[in-house]
Write an enzyme that holds these catalytic residues in place. Sequence first.
Site, PDB file in Angstrom:
ATOM      1  CB  ILE A  98      -0.974   0.052   1.203  1.00  0.00           C
ATOM      2  CG1 ILE A  98      -0.222   0.138   2.532  1.00  0.00           C
ATOM      3  CG2 ILE A  98      -1.927  -1.126   1.177  1.00  0.00           C
ATOM      4  CD1 ILE A  98      -1.094   0.680   3.643  1.00  0.00           C
ATOM      5  CG  HIS A 158       1.049   2.080  -4.843  1.00  0.00           C
ATOM      6  ND1 HIS A 158       0.956   0.791  -4.349  1.00  0.00           N
ATOM      7  CD2 HIS A 158      -0.144   2.338  -5.408  1.00  0.00           C
ATOM      8  CE1 HIS A 158      -0.227   0.305  -4.622  1.00  0.00           C
ATOM      9  NE2 HIS A 158      -0.929   1.212  -5.249  1.00  0.00           N
ATOM     10  CE1 TYR A 159      -5.679   5.208  -1.977  1.00  0.00           C
ATOM     11  CE2 TYR A 159      -5.077   4.912   0.317  1.00  0.00           C
ATOM     12  CZ  TYR A 159      -5.964   5.362  -0.635  1.00  0.00           C
ATOM     13  OH  TYR A 159      -7.140   5.957  -0.253  1.00  0.00           O
ATOM     14  CG  LEU A 160      -0.161   4.587   2.794  1.00  0.00           C
ATOM     15  CD1 LEU A 160       0.692   3.907   3.865  1.00  0.00           C
ATOM     16  CD2 LEU A 160      -1.398   5.231   3.422  1.00  0.00           C
ATOM     17  CG  MET A 205      -3.826   8.516   0.421  1.00  0.00           C
ATOM     18  SD  MET A 205      -5.389   9.204  -0.173  1.00  0.00           S
ATOM     19  CE  MET A 205      -5.144   9.018  -1.944  1.00  0.00           C
TER      20      MET A 205
END
Lengths: 219, 219
Positions: free
Chosen positions: B122, B124-126, B129
């Site tokens: 995760i 890359h997602y963080l 964000m």
Amino acid sequence: MHVLVIGSTRGTGNLLVRQLLDRGHAVRAMVRDPAQGPALAGLGAEVVVGDLEGEFDRCIPGVDAVAFCAGSGSATGPDATLRVDLHGAVRIIDACVEHGVRRYVQLSSMAADDPMQGSEAIRHYLAAMHARDRILDASGLDATTVRPGGLTHDAGTGRVRVGVPTIGERGTIPRADVAAVLAACLEEPTTAGATFELVEGDTPIATAIAEVVRRGRSA
Amino acid sequence: MHVLVIGSTRGTGNLLVRQLLDRGHAVRAMVRDPAQGPALAGLGAEVVVGDLEGEFDRCIPGVDAVAFCAGSGSATGPDATLRVDLHGAVRIIDACVEHGVRRYVQLSSMAADDPMQGSEAIRHYLAAMHARDRILDASGLDATTVRPGGLTHDAGTGRVRVGVPTIGERGTIPRADVAAVLAACLEEPTTAGATFELVEGDTPIATAIAEVVRRGRSA
């Protein structure tokens, strides 16, 4: 000048290492894999091990400027674009703020001002460049953002065309000329605060840099 | 209050639409596909068509606040995370600045302050964000950034735990409680400038919001 080059092992960053050494500057080259060190040390660079997805704190202190030329490369996926190209750069920016290394030159991409201009295939990449450039702008560092067109392996010509902040049409440019422009920006502190696009052209690099300074000030 | 909800068709954003309407606010719901409109109109929302990867300019003017709850979803790839979650949000932020819509509440994620804490899966997602939240911070808008833990489909309890800016340990929270906190933030303009983490807990939401305001001010 003592410059940390990030993305020193290949492409434009590697050419920048060579050009800075040729111009008499001290270069610290950050490498992820120690096996990449000897080739850079052989050029005359100081080699330090650091990883944009891990630890790099020892790489920053003591240099006068940072040139960020790293990219995860087109062979990796957009998850690496987020982890390395975007977040790796953000962490380096934060480390520069923390350690008081104020001068920063960032290799970005043409059309990063408006990723919606890009094709579906590269829009995610431009979105990462756009966010990165904005976070650098907001950092308070003395930053210059260079946005070249498509990079070629042609020999450098020493002549370019700049657009401050944009050119308005696509183009290409040899990596060697991009590296020469990055070196010229590092040598000209009054380029701090400027963001410009760059393609091949007829203007000697020194003249183009003077144009960046002049138009960056009036922007 | 007249609130534009982006990400209105499902998940937390859809629950926010319902809760805002229940509380007597006017809701403009942005949908990409006109076929998504009738369900939202049936709830009492004004439906406008807009696309985070295309045009949405008509969606912004005239509202008092924007709640950004959109996400490309876990089923899409990180290229969509960059194009939609990151760059779509950046374009909405810019449109709010342009149109003078100053109040902005952003649904982010726990650990977005430091994506390196996240698992490889995760991170890359963080990173997206994190960049998004920083660009919002730098925008000058009156922004509140809400970073919940893992979202569940459990029924809401009306009780939560907040950490300003962080909690320091992982947790989960029902989407319904996140929506209630977003609504409470929209109703409390003094949450502007605050960024906080949110999990399920024992504190009534009104008390938790007061804590966010108090600690946000002393930060």
